[in-house]
Write a protein that holds these residues in place. Structure first.
Motif, PDB file in Angstrom:
ATOM      1  N   GLN A 181       0.795  -1.401  -0.067  1.00  0.00           N
ATOM      2  CA  GLN A 181      -0.020   0.215  -0.150  1.00  0.00           C
ATOM      3  C   GLN A 181       0.809   1.498   0.046  1.00  0.00           C
ATOM      4  N   LYS A 183       3.259   1.954  -1.946  1.00  0.00           N
ATOM      5  CA  LYS A 183       3.618   2.279  -3.348  1.00  0.00           C
ATOM      6  C   LYS A 183       2.857   3.436  -3.827  1.00  0.00           C
ATOM      7  N   GLN A 184       1.582   3.426  -3.363  1.00  0.00           N
ATOM      8  CA  GLN A 184       0.593   4.518  -3.947  1.00  0.00           C
ATOM      9  C   GLN A 184       1.168   6.061  -3.334  1.00  0.00           C
ATOM     10  N   THR A 185       1.578   6.073  -2.208  1.00  0.00           N
ATOM     11  CA  THR A 185       1.854   7.375  -1.515  1.00  0.00           C
ATOM     12  C   THR A 185       3.305   7.484  -1.991  1.00  0.00           C
ATOM     13  N   ASN A 187       6.002   6.474  -4.237  1.00  0.00           N
ATOM     14  CA  ASN A 187       6.524   5.847  -5.421  1.00  0.00           C
ATOM     15  C   ASN A 187       8.032   5.832  -5.551  1.00  0.00           C
TER      16      ASN A 187
END
Ligand SMILES: Nc1nc2c(c(=O)[nH]1)N[C@H]1C(S)=C(S)[C@@H](COP(=O)(O)O)O[C@H]1N2
Ligand SMILES: [Mo]
Length: 343
Positions: A181, A183-185, A187
């Motif tokens: 999760q 990876k969304q915030t 990158n």
């Protein structure tokens, strides 16, 4: 917001190794074979010395500076030796910036940022931490995420120091594989290479001009100027024209009782080490200081918000559209700390 990338950090990151070969001072004429042996010996020795020096330099000089809203408000320097001792957290993850096989896993070892926050503390109300890099790139991470996840300042990968061209010696690593999760915030652009500073929140504005120090209140007393144009900072600013508010460098120099002759230059020093090269300082001609808009900005936007560390604040250099040539092309320095006059 766009990530503005003006420069290629890789060209900055390359370390050039000079090799000197002593062929002088030989009285008897040596054979070509003998020459070749000597040349190789000298060259091998030289490579060894350069490698040893590079290693010593890295260990002696690559400190991590902790600044901003620490518990005491005071900055601290963590030496390479101390960093090595603190680097006890391991993170197994793939590395979005070094993908040879899609799922290749690495074992990163480093200092947990949470442990640094515990050690140096942070003031109530702090929400962000900004990591400043050698090449004037910076990334900002939510304090809460740093306390929740094992986000580390890695100094080793698979048991070996991280090379400069791989983002070392200090590489900000997120546990992407264990916590997808994130990876969304955070990158791949958030994995900061060659981190040199950790700024808790945003520092209070303080600029050294010659022998004088100016805080925000003192800067605010000088005539205020507004520029409206696209900014020249590397990252995390809007790409549309943006209002910037601050003071002209010429007014600041006058307030510090500094006269600059035409033969002299004004050197702008910012936090990122790339700005601090003695060989290639960021300097401005006296004539440009007089004739075009060179400002130290302290606020941005129509509503005059303070410039946060995320955007390179609290004080940044801005170059007006009316500046020409070399001055127009100069980097817009972030995290400005000092102006000085040099011959
Ligand atoms: N110090 C530093 N770290 C950095 C960058 C940079 O310019 N400097 N670029 C970021 C971005 S935008 C990406 S996509 C990845 C990979 O950058 P690269 O494609 O230039 O290797 O590194 C991130 N970390
Ligand atoms: Mo990127």
């Amino acid at each position: 917001m766009n990530v503005v990338r003006l420069n290629n950090w890789k060209t900055w990151a390359v370390l050039s190794l000079g090799i000197t070969i002593c062929l002088g001072g030989c009285t008897q004429k040596p054979t070509d074979e003998q020459l070749e042996v000597w040349r190789r010996e000298a060259s091998d020795r030289n490579v060894q010395i350069m490698a040893d020096n590079a290693k010593k330099r890295q260990q002696r000089e690559w400190n991590l500076l902790i600044q901003g809203q620490t518990a005491t408000g005071k900055p601290a320097t963590v030496s390479w030796q101390e960093l090595v001792e603190l680097a006890t957290t391991e993170v197994e993850t793939n590395d979005p910036n070094h993908v040879s096989q899609v799922s290749q896993m690495f074992n990163f070892q480093g200092i947990s940022v949470a442990s640094l926050l515990k050690k140096f503390g942070y003031q109530p109300g702090t929400t962000e931490v900004t990591f400043v890099c050698y090449d004037a790139y910076q990334v900002t991470v939510k304090l809460q995420d740093l306390l929740t996840y094992p986000i580390i300042l890695a100094i080793a990968r698979d048991g070996k120091p991280i090379q400069r061209d791989q983002g070392g010696p200090i590489y900000l690593v997120f546990p992407h594989s264990q916590y997808p999760q994130l990876k969304q915030t955070y990158n791949d652009s958030m994995w900061a290479f060659y981190v040199s500073h950790m700024v808790i929140g945003t520092e209070t504005a303080q600029v050294k001009v010659g022998n004088r120090e100016f805080n925000l209140e003192e800067l605010d007393k000088l005539p205020q100027v507004k520029l409206l144009q696209p900014v020249g900072y590397r990252a995390w600013w809007p790409s549309t024209p943006i209002p910037l508010h601050g003071v002209r460098i010429r007014d600041l120099l006058a307030a510090a009782n500094l006269q600059v002759s035409d033969a002299e230059k004004i050197v702008v020093k910012g936090k990122p080490p790339i700005y601090q090269s003695n060989l290639n300082p960021i300097s401005i001609n006296a004539a440009d200081i007089r004739e075009c808009d060179l400002i130290l900005a302290t606020r941005w936007g129509e509503d005059k918000q303070p410039i946060p560390a995320k955007m390179g604040g609290p004080v940044t250099l801005a170059v007006g559209k009316n500046c020409k040539g070399k001055t127009q092309a100069m980097p817009w320095v972030t995290f400005v700390e000092e102006l000085s006059i040099q011959p």
